[in-house]
Design a protein around this motif. Structure first.
Motif, short mmCIF file in Angstrom:
data_model
loop_
_atom_site.label_atom_id
_atom_site.label_comp_id
_atom_site.label_asym_id
_atom_site.label_seq_id
_atom_site.Cartn_x
_atom_site.Cartn_y
_atom_site.Cartn_z
N SER A 142 42.20 41.13 42.20
CA SER A 142 41.06 40.90 41.32
C SER A 142 39.78 41.43 41.98
O SER A 142 39.55 41.20 43.16
CB SER A 142 40.94 39.40 41.06
OG SER A 142 39.88 39.16 40.20
N GLY A 143 39.00 42.15 41.21
CA GLY A 143 37.73 42.68 41.74
C GLY A 143 37.87 43.99 42.50
O GLY A 143 36.89 44.52 43.01
N LYS A 189 39.75 47.96 38.99
CA LYS A 189 40.67 48.60 38.02
C LYS A 189 40.00 48.82 36.67
O LYS A 189 40.01 49.93 36.14
CB LYS A 189 41.92 47.72 37.81
CG LYS A 189 42.69 47.46 39.09
CD LYS A 189 43.87 46.55 38.84
CE LYS A 189 43.49 45.13 38.48
NZ LYS A 189 42.76 44.39 39.53
N THR A 190 39.41 47.75 36.12
CA THR A 190 38.80 47.88 34.79
C THR A 190 37.60 48.82 34.85
O THR A 190 37.35 49.58 33.91
CB THR A 190 38.40 46.50 34.24
OG1 THR A 190 39.53 45.62 34.39
CG2 THR A 190 38.03 46.56 32.77
N SER A 191 36.87 48.80 35.96
CA SER A 191 35.72 49.70 36.10
C SER A 191 36.16 51.15 35.99
O SER A 191 35.56 51.94 35.26
CB SER A 191 35.06 49.51 37.47
OG SER A 191 34.69 48.19 37.66
N THR A 230 29.46 48.82 34.95
CA THR A 230 30.69 48.13 35.33
C THR A 230 30.44 46.75 35.93
O THR A 230 31.32 45.90 35.93
CB THR A 230 31.53 48.95 36.33
OG1 THR A 230 30.74 49.15 37.51
CG2 THR A 230 31.95 50.28 35.76
N THR A 269 39.77 40.56 34.17
CA THR A 269 40.75 40.81 33.12
C THR A 269 41.70 39.63 33.01
O THR A 269 42.23 39.14 34.02
CB THR A 269 41.54 42.10 33.44
OG1 THR A 269 40.60 43.14 33.62
CG2 THR A 269 42.52 42.46 32.34
N GLY A 321 44.07 40.94 38.15
CA GLY A 321 44.57 40.82 39.52
C GLY A 321 44.46 39.44 40.14
O GLY A 321 44.74 39.29 41.34
N HIS A 346 39.81 52.14 47.18
CA HIS A 346 38.67 52.24 46.28
C HIS A 346 37.39 51.63 46.87
O HIS A 346 37.45 50.86 47.82
CB HIS A 346 39.06 51.54 44.96
CG HIS A 346 38.12 51.79 43.85
ND1 HIS A 346 37.73 53.05 43.45
CD2 HIS A 346 37.46 50.93 43.02
CE1 HIS A 346 36.89 52.96 42.44
NE2 HIS A 346 36.70 51.68 42.16
N ASP A 354 32.43 54.28 48.61
CA ASP A 354 30.97 54.42 48.78
C ASP A 354 30.41 53.34 49.70
O ASP A 354 29.31 53.47 50.24
CB ASP A 354 30.28 54.36 47.41
CG ASP A 354 30.64 53.10 46.64
OD1 ASP A 354 29.81 52.21 46.54
OD2 ASP A 354 31.79 52.99 46.16
N ILE A 389 33.61 54.85 42.11
CA ILE A 389 33.12 55.16 40.76
C ILE A 389 31.78 55.88 40.83
O ILE A 389 31.26 56.33 39.83
CB ILE A 389 33.00 53.91 39.86
CG1 ILE A 389 32.11 52.84 40.52
CG2 ILE A 389 34.36 53.33 39.52
CD1 ILE A 389 31.76 51.68 39.59
P1 GTP Z 1 40.29 41.94 37.61
O1 GTP Z 1 40.03 42.24 36.18
O2 GTP Z 1 39.95 40.52 37.98
O3 GTP Z 1 41.70 42.27 38.03
O4 GTP Z 1 39.33 42.89 38.48
P2 GTP Z 1 39.20 44.48 38.44
O5 GTP Z 1 40.09 45.09 39.47
O6 GTP Z 1 39.40 44.98 37.05
O7 GTP Z 1 37.70 44.70 38.93
P3 GTP Z 1 36.44 45.21 38.08
O8 GTP Z 1 36.71 46.57 37.54
O9 GTP Z 1 36.05 44.15 37.14
O10 GTP Z 1 35.35 45.45 39.24
C1 GTP Z 1 34.81 44.42 40.01
C2 GTP Z 1 33.48 44.86 40.58
O11 GTP Z 1 33.63 45.97 41.45
C3 GTP Z 1 32.44 45.28 39.52
O12 GTP Z 1 31.25 44.59 39.79
C4 GTP Z 1 32.25 46.76 39.74
O13 GTP Z 1 30.93 47.20 39.48
C5 GTP Z 1 32.61 46.93 41.22
N1 GTP Z 1 33.14 48.27 41.53
C6 GTP Z 1 34.13 48.92 40.88
N2 GTP Z 1 34.35 50.13 41.43
C7 GTP Z 1 33.47 50.25 42.47
C8 GTP Z 1 33.19 51.28 43.42
O14 GTP Z 1 33.78 52.37 43.47
N3 GTP Z 1 32.21 51.02 44.34
C9 GTP Z 1 31.52 49.86 44.35
N4 GTP Z 1 30.57 49.71 45.28
N5 GTP Z 1 31.73 48.86 43.45
C10 GTP Z 1 32.70 49.06 42.52
#
Ligand code: GTP
Length: 307
Positions: free
Chosen positions: A11-12, A15-17, A31, A37, A60, A122, A125, A157
């Motif tokens: 989680s976090g 993936k969704t981003s 994002t 999710t 996650g 991932h 940055d 991203i």
């Molecule tokens: P679940 O839905 O709980 O499984 O989480 P997830 O994996 O879908 O994570 P999500 O896409 O919701 O992203 C969580 C956080 O990570 C968000 O606040 C995004 O802005 C941040 N994030 C995503 N990709 C990147 C990245 O490449 N760099 C940084 N610095 N932050 C990111």
């Protein structure tokens, strides 16, 4: 043709981003507003004519991961074309992440042994010594994969690295990618072009290039690349995807629709135009006597061949 794509990871991890950036044309800045999710979010994305990507974005949180690996195990892991496992490079629970990953690999081996596996380290940055951190994590993941064939990418991203990884991913799903590449070479010759690149329409991911197969040329130029593309930035394809996506987003903000693009610089001319219903093509020439109108006409004439 439907191909199942599993998007997994803690989680976090992001993936969704990445899904929203690649498939919904949203900017990275939005994002942060995404919530966790719940369970599995399924989406169907029409991709290149007959190909439909059936994306399973698997929430996650631990409770969900536990059910994927127990009661839902066959549902989740059967008929998978590609599994993408996302690791947050800054995760404080590296050990637990690897445990879940091993378990998912076992599920995949049991139900979809032929699936392609992509591991994304991932949020790159956020780290300073990118290549050092990447190499160390890659070794860790290779060990955890116990000899299974995997492809590892460092992604974020906030730059083009995400497009590179996803172009490679979709490339494995497109059945006729090498034929497309051959046709693009013929087209490039006909236009006297240095390079021709084919993009998928909504995602702007690179499908094929005239140089050769994009997955091999994009990380490092191959020795057999044509002389005219030598010395060019090896990230040029994914940079283009990223820039055009940002430009398309800017167009929607002023309620305009992106249609095509022409650029005439002192040492090259580029035309980006619709080729088929699902693709855009970019033609790059170094000959200043070739007019963009001629290139556009060639694209129009080639359309029927690529439909
Ligand atoms: P679940 O839905 O709980 O499984 O989480 P997830 O994996 O879908 O994570 P999500 O896409 O919701 O992203 C969580 C956080 O990570 C968000 O606040 C995004 O802005 C941040 N994030 C995503 N990709 C990147 C990245 O490449 N760099 C940084 N610095 N932050 C990111």
């Amino acid at each position: 043709m439907k191909r199942k794509v599993l998007l997994m990871g803690a989680s976090g991890s992001g993936k969704t981003s990445m899904r929203s950036l690649i498939f919904s044309n949203n900017p990275a800045s939005l994002t942060a507003r995404l919530g966790a999710t719940i369970d599995v979010e399924q989406n169907h994305v029409r991709f290149m004519g007959d190909l439909i990507l059936n994306l399973w974005d698997c929430g996650g949180q631990d409770s969900y991961m536990d059910t994927y690996l127990s009661t839902q195990r066959p549902t989740i892991f059967q008929q998978v074309g590609v599994m993408i496992y996302v690791f947050d490079v800054e995760s404080r629970e590296n050990h637990k992440d690897l445990e879940y990953f091993r378990d998912c690999m076992a599920g995949l081996k049991q139900y979809s042994p032929e699936a392609a596996i992509f591991l994304l380290i991932h949020k790159m940055d956020l780290v300073r010594e990118r290549s050092q951190v990447f190499d160390k994590r890659k070794v860790e993941l290779e060990e955890a994969s116990e000899g299974a064939k995997i492809s590892v990418f460092g992604t974020s991203i906030y730059d083009e690295s995400l497009y590179k990884a996803w172009s490679n991913i979709v490339h494995t799903l497109i059945p006729n990618a090498s034929i497309l590449s051959r046709h693009l070479s013929t087209f490039a010759e006909a236009c006297n072009a240095a390079e021709v690149i084919l993009f998928e329409r909504t995602t702007f991911l690179v499908i094929a290039t005239s140089s050769s197969n994009p997955s091999s040329t994009r990380s490092s130029p191959e020795p057999h690349e044509t002389p005219s593309t030598e010395g060019l930035d090896s990230k040029r394809y994914e940079r283009t995807s990223e820039l055009i996506k940002a430009f398309k987003y800017a167009c929607t903000r002023v309620r305009e629709e992106f249609r095509s693009l022409e650029m005439e610089m002192y040492d090259f001319t580029a035309v980006l135009d619709e080729l088929t219903k699902n693709t855009y093509v970019m033609v790059i020439v170094h000959d200043p006597t070739i007019q963009t109108a001629a290139l556009k006409m060639n694209i129009r004439l080639a359309r029927r061949k690529f439909e």
